[in-house]
Design a protein around this motif. Structure first.
Motif, short mmCIF file in Angstrom:
data_model
loop_
_atom_site.label_atom_id
_atom_site.label_comp_id
_atom_site.label_asym_id
_atom_site.label_seq_id
_atom_site.Cartn_x
_atom_site.Cartn_y
_atom_site.Cartn_z
N VAL A 47 -12.33 34.63 2.58
CA VAL A 47 -12.12 34.13 1.26
C VAL A 47 -10.84 33.07 1.40
CG1 VAL A 47 -11.51 34.99 -0.77
CG2 VAL A 47 -13.01 36.40 0.63
N PHE A 48 -11.10 32.17 0.72
CA PHE A 48 -9.88 31.06 0.54
C PHE A 48 -9.59 30.76 -0.72
CE2 PHE A 48 -10.88 30.91 5.32
CZ PHE A 48 -9.75 30.50 5.85
N VAL A 49 -8.60 30.33 -1.01
CA VAL A 49 -8.29 29.50 -2.36
C VAL A 49 -7.53 28.24 -2.08
CG1 VAL A 49 -8.09 31.90 -3.69
CG2 VAL A 49 -6.11 31.27 -2.27
N LYS A 55 -0.37 27.97 -8.12
CA LYS A 55 -1.43 28.39 -9.00
C LYS A 55 -2.91 28.35 -8.29
CE LYS A 55 -3.95 27.56 -13.14
NZ LYS A 55 -3.72 26.55 -14.60
N VAL A 56 -3.69 29.19 -8.40
CA VAL A 56 -4.95 29.32 -7.88
C VAL A 56 -5.84 28.37 -8.65
CG1 VAL A 56 -7.22 30.49 -7.41
CG2 VAL A 56 -5.04 31.46 -6.80
N VAL A 57 -6.25 27.10 -8.17
CA VAL A 57 -7.12 26.20 -8.97
C VAL A 57 -8.53 26.25 -8.36
CG1 VAL A 57 -5.06 24.80 -9.66
CG2 VAL A 57 -6.32 24.31 -7.62
N GLY A 58 -8.86 27.06 -7.37
CA GLY A 58 -10.31 26.92 -7.05
C GLY A 58 -10.30 27.96 -5.78
N ALA A 59 -11.65 28.36 -5.36
CA ALA A 59 -11.80 29.77 -4.49
C ALA A 59 -13.17 29.42 -3.93
CB ALA A 59 -11.68 30.97 -5.11
N THR A 60 -13.20 29.80 -2.60
CA THR A 60 -14.50 29.84 -2.08
C THR A 60 -14.58 31.14 -1.06
OG1 THR A 60 -16.34 28.72 -0.68
CG2 THR A 60 -13.98 28.20 -0.18
N GLU A 61 -15.79 31.73 -1.02
CA GLU A 61 -16.07 32.82 -0.10
C GLU A 61 -17.36 32.51 0.71
OE1 GLU A 61 -15.96 36.98 -1.47
OE2 GLU A 61 -17.84 37.08 -0.32
N PHE A 75 -19.74 32.04 -3.09
CA PHE A 75 -19.54 31.29 -4.16
C PHE A 75 -18.30 30.14 -3.77
CE2 PHE A 75 -16.42 34.95 -4.17
CZ PHE A 75 -15.03 34.20 -4.31
N THR A 76 -18.38 29.13 -4.88
CA THR A 76 -17.39 28.32 -4.99
C THR A 76 -17.06 28.28 -6.47
OG1 THR A 76 -18.48 26.92 -3.04
CG2 THR A 76 -16.80 25.77 -4.33
N ILE A 77 -15.71 28.33 -6.52
CA ILE A 77 -15.16 27.96 -7.84
C ILE A 77 -14.33 26.74 -8.05
CG2 ILE A 77 -13.77 29.16 -9.77
CD1 ILE A 77 -14.47 31.83 -8.49
N ILE A 78 -14.48 25.99 -8.91
CA ILE A 78 -13.38 24.85 -9.47
C ILE A 78 -12.93 25.43 -10.85
CG2 ILE A 78 -13.25 22.54 -9.90
CD1 ILE A 78 -15.97 22.05 -8.15
N GLY A 79 -11.58 25.52 -10.71
CA GLY A 79 -10.72 26.27 -11.88
C GLY A 79 -10.29 25.17 -12.56
N VAL A 80 -10.00 24.08 -12.18
CA VAL A 80 -9.33 22.88 -12.86
C VAL A 80 -9.99 21.75 -12.46
CG1 VAL A 80 -7.20 21.77 -13.42
CG2 VAL A 80 -7.06 24.06 -12.70
N GLY A 127 -17.04 29.49 -18.19
CA GLY A 127 -15.90 29.33 -18.81
C GLY A 127 -15.34 28.08 -19.27
N GLY A 128 -16.23 27.39 -19.71
CA GLY A 128 -16.23 25.89 -20.25
C GLY A 128 -15.56 24.99 -19.49
N ILE A 129 -15.67 25.30 -18.02
CA ILE A 129 -14.98 24.32 -17.07
C ILE A 129 -16.44 23.46 -16.56
CG2 ILE A 129 -14.04 24.11 -14.67
CD1 ILE A 129 -13.09 27.05 -15.13
N LYS A 130 -16.21 22.15 -16.92
CA LYS A 130 -17.21 21.11 -16.85
C LYS A 130 -17.71 20.94 -15.41
CE LYS A 130 -18.33 20.41 -21.05
NZ LYS A 130 -19.66 20.53 -21.65
N PRO A 131 -16.74 20.96 -14.50
CA PRO A 131 -17.38 20.79 -13.20
C PRO A 131 -18.25 22.08 -12.47
CG PRO A 131 -14.91 20.08 -13.16
CD PRO A 131 -15.43 20.70 -14.60
N MET A 132 -18.06 23.02 -13.25
CA MET A 132 -18.66 24.35 -12.96
C MET A 132 -20.19 24.13 -13.71
SD MET A 132 -17.27 26.16 -10.77
CE MET A 132 -18.09 27.81 -10.80
N ASP A 133 -20.45 23.45 -14.70
CA ASP A 133 -21.54 23.43 -15.16
C ASP A 133 -22.80 23.32 -14.44
OD1 ASP A 133 -24.01 21.64 -16.32
OD2 ASP A 133 -22.93 22.25 -18.49
#
Length: 223
Positions: A47-49, A55-61, A75-80, A127-133
């Motif tokens: 698990v990396f951020v 500030k955590v702006v993304g994460a992946t496991e 998963f992969t999360i783009i927070g910003v 979450g309304g984050i467009k790159p996560m659409d």
């Protein structure tokens, strides 16, 4: 931006990451905070951020299976948006996995991933984050080389209540270009191993596995 590993739930970065998961993913896709203790301490689960200015702006496991010589991106999360978080996570993850495969005296065969299919389910907002659409993510992952494994996919809910979760495709990123099919045995073994942690699985999941076991090869299709 830093690529930092989290190995316990007391890490303050994990609190940020877990909140980000809750903001982005549907409830049934997110493990409760306390249930993360063992996964984070498992050396096989990585698990990396992505951290920018604390500030955590993304994460992946993700994880690497030495005996299968494949990886799974959980998963992969783009927070910003607008920071290049996606490419940053993907590049660092692949480099780490290639090092793990090299330590196993192999070249990485490929990587599994569950990818949301917005053509089946359109209500995911992430979450309304467009790159996560889900439409955007699907196209980006297609450009990275992911292909849909050609079968109707269901998976057990992470609520561990035996509910079947649909609206996703199981996909695979082959490292060797021109790979258009997989040994079905690899898919079955992977799914069986991956979902061992969930004892309560729906009947539809077992039926899916049985259908796969009846085949020797399975096609990889465009996303």
């Amino acid at each position: 931006m830093e690529f930092l590993r989290i190995t316990n739930i007391v890490d303050p970065l994990f609190k940020q990451m877990h909140q980000l998961m809750q903001d982005v993913f549907p409830k049934e896709e997110v493990l409760d905070f306390e249930l993360w203790k063992e996964p984070l301490e498992d050396p096989g689960i990585r698990v990396f951020v992505a951290v920018l200015n604390g500030k955590v702006v993304g994460a992946t496991e993700y994880r690497y299976y030495e005996d299968f010589n494949v990886a799974m991106t959980d998963f992969t999360i783009i927070g910003v948006a607008g920071l290049g978080v996606g490419p940053f996570l993907a590049e660092n993850r692949l480099a780490d996995l290639q090092e793990l495969a090299a330590a196993n005296n192999k070249d990485l065969y490929g990587m599994f991933a569950e990818i949301y299919n917005p053509y089946q389910v359109e209500h995911y907002e992430f979450g309304g984050i467009k790159p996560m659409d889900p439409y955007v993510r699907r196209e980006v992952l297609a450009h990275l080389g992911y292909k849909r494994i050609d079968f109707k996919y269901v998976h057990p809910s992470w609520d561990n209540d035996g509910t079947a979760v649909t609206g996703l495709d199981l996909c695979f990123l082959p490292m060797e270009k021109g790979t258009n099919e997989l040994p079905t045995d690899l898919v079955v073994k992977f799914l069986t191993r991956y979902y061992t942690v969930l004892p309560y699985k729906p009947d539809s999941w077992y039926s899916m596995v049985q259908d796969l076991e009846a085949k020797s090869r399975i096609a990889l299709m465009p996303l």
